[in-house]
Design an enzyme around this catalytic site. Structure first.
Site, PDB file in Angstrom:
ATOM      1  N   TYR A  53       0.816  -1.214   0.000  1.00  0.00           N
ATOM      2  CA  TYR A  53       0.000   0.000   0.000  1.00  0.00           C
ATOM      3  C   TYR A  53       0.850   1.265   0.000  1.00  0.00           C
ATOM      4  CZ  TYR A  53      -4.421  -2.464   0.645  1.00  0.00           C
ATOM      5  OH  TYR A  53      -5.529  -3.254   0.457  1.00  0.00           O
ATOM      6  N   GLU A  62       2.907 -31.520  11.074  1.00  0.00           N
ATOM      7  CA  GLU A  62       2.239 -30.767  10.011  1.00  0.00           C
ATOM      8  C   GLU A  62       0.915 -30.171  10.486  1.00  0.00           C
ATOM      9  OE1 GLU A  62      -0.251 -31.660   5.890  1.00  0.00           O
ATOM     10  OE2 GLU A  62       1.089 -33.193   6.668  1.00  0.00           O
ATOM     11  N   ASP A  88       1.145 -36.018   7.046  1.00  0.00           N
ATOM     12  CA  ASP A  88       0.240 -36.992   6.443  1.00  0.00           C
ATOM     13  C   ASP A  88       1.029 -37.901   5.511  1.00  0.00           C
ATOM     14  OD1 ASP A  88      -1.989 -35.902   7.669  1.00  0.00           O
ATOM     15  OD2 ASP A  88      -2.553 -34.656   5.958  1.00  0.00           O
TER      16      ASP A  88
END
Length: 387
Positions: A106, A207, A259
């Site tokens: 910005y 994770e 996983d």
């Protein structure tokens, strides 16, 4: 911000970054004073310029560079963006500010209006989207060898940590063993943290945030003298750097639990060898000796050397059929040079043959005590991990 409230380490980091930025960009002024076209030589952040260092086990940026000249019509806008962003960052440094990457977007976003000698008006935006300004920040990182964290640019906190450890952040001592059911959010400038004292034997990176919370509440880190960390999915830079420091400075072994799928494998590889898109940061962010603890395909199905942790009935209950995208990703990963070890090729082959995946939560479904006090400690003790 009052200088009295700013810690000594913050002041030192701020001065170092400001001095480096000034030294690098003042060369452009010298080029102009010598009647030379202002030009930057910036290392290419491309896949073609990313190399895997087999000896160091790291993804690194190669030696190719691009020239960015103000008088090159194809590069002039990017040149302007780079100088503009560097000036905004420099101003923030000397004014004791801590901008976020969103703030920088910005602060620099505006329209430049020009008139040519014939009176025709031209209007050009400095940048339109944040991905443009983010990319410019990355260019400045490789151009100056300053990470954005070195320049005290903040980002959203993501990773968490808990354990028997005291750290100094700013002017405060924080006890990571007294977080209640919560955890310490790893700050976006992890190099400004001082390790005061620690009583731990290893680091376990999980994770999933949900699994992290379960292990935390079960007292896993207390019983096994662990520093427990979660990346909450793909790790951010701060979490990777914090884990690297725990390993490098405190000599703690690092184990990664994800996983059992290609995306979990990739999360592990980002921690261990770095990422392709941010290869220029690997030397400071990656942990080359991190070990993949699981969940592995052999944990699920077993093999000739190992019995599975799951029974046939449990496999039917917990296994998820792999999608086409999973198969495609596994095939891609199989061809990555850093996955071409015997152990990883065996792991990926089982996945491609079974076309099945498993989430960490499935191990917790056998009982939280099984996950925390049997599965994880057994695998660490027996060295049942992939390197």
């Amino acid at each position: 911000m009052s200088s009295e409230l700013t810690s000594k380490v913050d002041k030192e980091a701020r001065k170092k970054a400001a001095d480096t930025l000034r030294q690098v960009f003042v060369k452009l002024i010298e080029q102009i004073n010598n009647s030379e076209p202002p030009t930057m030589e910036i290392p290419k952040r491309t896949l073609g310029n990313t190399i895997y260092d087999e000896k160091r086990k790291l993804l690194l940026l190669g030696e190719e560079k691009l020239k960015r000249s103000f008088f090159d019509l194809n590069e002039s806008k990017r040149f302007m963006q780079t100088v503009l962003m560097a000036s905004i960052i420099y101003d923030a440094l000397i004014n004791d500010e801590y901008p976020t990457i969103r703030d920088l977007y910005y602060r620099g976003k505006h329209s430049i209006i020009l008139k040519d000698p014939r009176g025709k008006t031209y209007e050009e935006n400095t940048w339109d989207e944040q991905k443009e300004s983010d990319s410019v920040i990355m260019d400045i990182e490789v151009f100056t060898s300053l990470l954005r964290e070195d320049m005290l640019i903040l980002s959203k906190e993501k990773g968490k940590v808990v354990g028997d450890m005291r750290i100094r952040s700013g002017n405060d001592i924080i006890d990571l063993s007294k977080m209640g059911h919560g955890a310490y959010s790893i700050e976006p400038t992890p190099d400004l943290i001082d390790f005061v004292d620690i009583n731990a034997e290893f680091v376990l990176v999980v994770e999933k945030d949900a699994v992290f919370q379960q292990l935390h509440r079960a007292g896993f880190w207390k019983q096994y003298k662990a520093i427990l960390v979660t990346s909450a999915g793909q790790p951010d830079r701060a979490t990777r750097r914090f884990v690297r420091r725990l390993n490098e400075e405190l000599k703690l072994p690092v184990y990664i639990l994800t996983d059992a799928d290609p995306y979990g494998w990739y999360i592990y590889s980002v921690f261990r060898i770095g990422s392709i898109s941010l290869s220029y940061e690997s030397e400071r962010l990656a942990t080359p000796n991190a070990k993949f603890l699981g969940v592995s395909m052999t944990d699920i199905f077993g093999d000739s050397n190992k019995k599975p942790y799951l029974s046939e009935q449990e496999r039917r209950n917990y296994i998820i059929k792999a999608k086409d995208a999973d198969i495609k990703r596994a095939t891609e990963i199989k061809n990555y040079q850093w996955f071409k070890t015997k152990a990883w090729q065996h792991e990926i082959e089982i996945f491609l043959n079974k076309k099945s995946k498993l989430e960490i939560e499935a191990m917790a479904s056998k009982g939280l005590k099984f996950l925390a006090f049997q599965y994880i400690p057994e695998k660490i003790k027996s060295k049942d991990y992939i390197e």
